[in-house]
Scaffold this active site. Structure first.
Site, PDB file in Angstrom:
ATOM      1  N   SER A 135     -89.062  25.772  62.146  1.00 52.75           N
ATOM      2  CA  SER A 135     -89.910  24.679  61.668  1.00 52.75           C
ATOM      3  C   SER A 135     -90.601  25.128  60.386  1.00 52.75           C
ATOM      4  O   SER A 135     -91.278  26.162  60.367  1.00 52.75           O
ATOM      5  CB  SER A 135     -90.944  24.310  62.733  1.00 52.75           C
ATOM      6  N   LYS A 163     -91.441  19.389  58.194  1.00 48.90           N
ATOM      7  CA  LYS A 163     -92.584  18.511  58.416  1.00 48.90           C
ATOM      8  C   LYS A 163     -92.656  17.510  57.271  1.00 48.90           C
ATOM      9  O   LYS A 163     -92.491  17.875  56.093  1.00 48.90           O
ATOM     10  CB  LYS A 163     -93.879  19.325  58.480  1.00 48.90           C
ATOM     11  N   ASP A 188     -89.966  16.155  61.248  1.00 45.71           N
ATOM     12  CA  ASP A 188     -91.040  15.959  62.226  1.00 45.71           C
ATOM     13  C   ASP A 188     -92.215  15.317  61.506  1.00 45.71           C
ATOM     14  O   ASP A 188     -92.771  15.887  60.564  1.00 45.71           O
ATOM     15  CB  ASP A 188     -91.444  17.298  62.831  1.00 45.71           C
ATOM     16  N   GLU A 213     -88.683  13.343  64.630  1.00 51.58           N
ATOM     17  CA  GLU A 213     -89.562  13.653  65.744  1.00 51.58           C
ATOM     18  C   GLU A 213     -90.906  12.928  65.609  1.00 51.58           C
ATOM     19  O   GLU A 213     -91.552  13.003  64.564  1.00 51.58           O
ATOM     20  CB  GLU A 213     -89.782  15.164  65.804  1.00 51.58           C
ATOM     21  N   LYS A 262     -92.573  20.865  75.422  1.00 48.37           N
ATOM     22  CA  LYS A 262     -93.487  21.968  75.155  1.00 48.37           C
ATOM     23  C   LYS A 262     -94.198  22.306  76.462  1.00 48.37           C
ATOM     24  O   LYS A 262     -94.784  21.423  77.110  1.00 48.37           O
ATOM     25  CB  LYS A 262     -94.509  21.594  74.078  1.00 48.37           C
ATOM     26  N   GLY A 290     -92.544  24.363  69.607  1.00 55.21           N
ATOM     27  CA  GLY A 290     -93.465  25.485  69.483  1.00 55.21           C
ATOM     28  C   GLY A 290     -94.863  25.045  69.082  1.00 55.21           C
ATOM     29  O   GLY A 290     -95.053  23.972  68.507  1.00 55.21           O
TER      30      GLY A 290
END
Length: 369
Positions: A135, A163, A188, A213, A262, A290
């Site tokens: 990520s 992101k 995400d 996401e 998660k 994570g």
């Protein structure tokens, strides 16, 4: 298993570099570790709450309060046959899944030690290696982002997650896909968009993404079902899946085609397995997300990721991506094929470095039955 002792510690750990999402920038991590003592054995869990209530409602300080004032009094001196039974003792406490998970997962570590099994085997895992993705937080420039992607690809990671947020999305993806047309790529949004952004979100379909996401509100399932019907790109749900019933509702509403599990968000290994089983039953792939964990939380993620339904690379990456020095040994390492070898020793599979933990501890409380 009679719960004889509980120790709660807060550690101060600095990331190698700041990590930016659509809602916050993190550099200093306040890590909460739970150590539970049973019959001379010690198990470790991590409370993965963030410092601020921007991912979910829990924070480092609320988790400390709930653990100290409610969870410990509910469990100290009590006997459970298995770690999964701890949920029954904690059921009167509404929410606070991350605080609950820290305690429950420590007991899973102990149960695995008592059984002489690696935690992965106790959970029902079958994989000897798990596939890894990475990520990448929002970067100050496109050139910096491209350099980071190149670095992670050289390290062997099988999937790149970026992101995004409004204003830092399509132009970035244009640049990434021009440079890396064939890599496995996902984004995400951490709830940064609304249905009013439908035209922009539909534009993501052109980038051949593995998934997007949690694009909409952190607690929404229904509007994601409306969005998924308009997209070719699979929607993956994260923040809004906090219980197995949430997962079942999301699947039946066709709100997603992928689920991120998660451990902290769903309340520990027992609930994570239920979410996993529901997803497998409906042919929905899952993967492990994570929370900038220390090695303790990372080790639990490795074990969970060995379950059958974890068919997509997760965010379980090497310790050295985040920390100059982790609190476990051996540290979690990713091979050139982009996989992590699952430990085969009983329990968590990694040894907690007590002296390292003590040197980083900024507050601690201990309880004995």
């Amino acid at each position: 298993m009679r719960i004889e002792t509980v120790t709660l510690r807060e550690l101060g750990m600095r990331l190698k570099a700041p990590f930016e999402t659509s809602s916050e920038v993190t550099w200093e991590r306040r890590i909460l570790l739970v150590e539970v003592g049973v019959d001379g054995l010690h198990g470790w869990g991590e409370i993965t709450a963030a410092e601020n209530p921007f991912y979910n409602a829990e924070t480092t300080d609320t988790a400390w309060h709930v653990t100290r004032d409610f969870i410990v009094p509910f469990i100290l001196g009590k006997t459970v046959a298995t770690a999964a039974e701890i949920g029954v003792l904690l059921d009167p406490i509404r929410g606070h899944e991350m605080a609950k998970a820290g305690v429950e997962n420590a007991l899973w570590d102990i149960e695995a030690q008592q059984s002489g099994l690696p935690l992965a085997k106790l959970l029902g895992g079958t994989r000897q290696e798990i596939p890894c993705g990475v990520s990448i937080g929002i970067q100050p420039s496109t050139s910096t982002l491209l350099e980071k992607i190149e670095c992670e690809l050289r390290a062997g990671y099988q999937r790149i997650k970026l992101k995004i947020k409004p204003g830092k999305d399509l132009d970035l993806l244009d640049a990434v896909r021009k440079r890396y047309p064939g890599i496995t790529l996902m984004v995400d949004a951490n709830s940064a968009y609304r249905l009013e952004h439908l035209r922009l979100l539909r534009a993501l379909d052109q980038y051949n993404l593995l998934m997007i996401e949690q694009p909409l509100a952190w607690d929404d399932i229904y509007q994601h079902s409306l969005l998924q019907a308009q997209l070719r790109t699979p929607v993956c749900l994260d923040e809004c899946i906090r219980t197995p019933s949430h997962a079942e509702a999301a699947i039946k509403l066709a709100a997603c085609r992928v689920i991120n599990i998660k451990l902290g968000r769903v309340g520990g290994h027992a609930q994570a397995r239920r979410v996993h089983d529901i997803s497998v039953l409906h042919s929905i792939p899952v993967w492990c997300g994570g929370m900038l964990e220390s090695g303790v939380g990372r080790a639990h993620n490795v074990a969970m990721s060995t379950l059958l339904g974890f068919s997509l690379p997760g965010d379980v990456s090497a310790s050295q991506r985040y920390w100059d020095e982790d609190i476990i040994e051996p540290e979690v390492e990713v091979g050139l094929a982009g996989t992590i070898r699952v430990p085969v020793t009983p329990g968590l599979g990694y040894r907690v470095r007590r002296k390292r933990v003590e040197s980083l501890t900024v507050r601690q409380e201990h309880w004995q039955a």
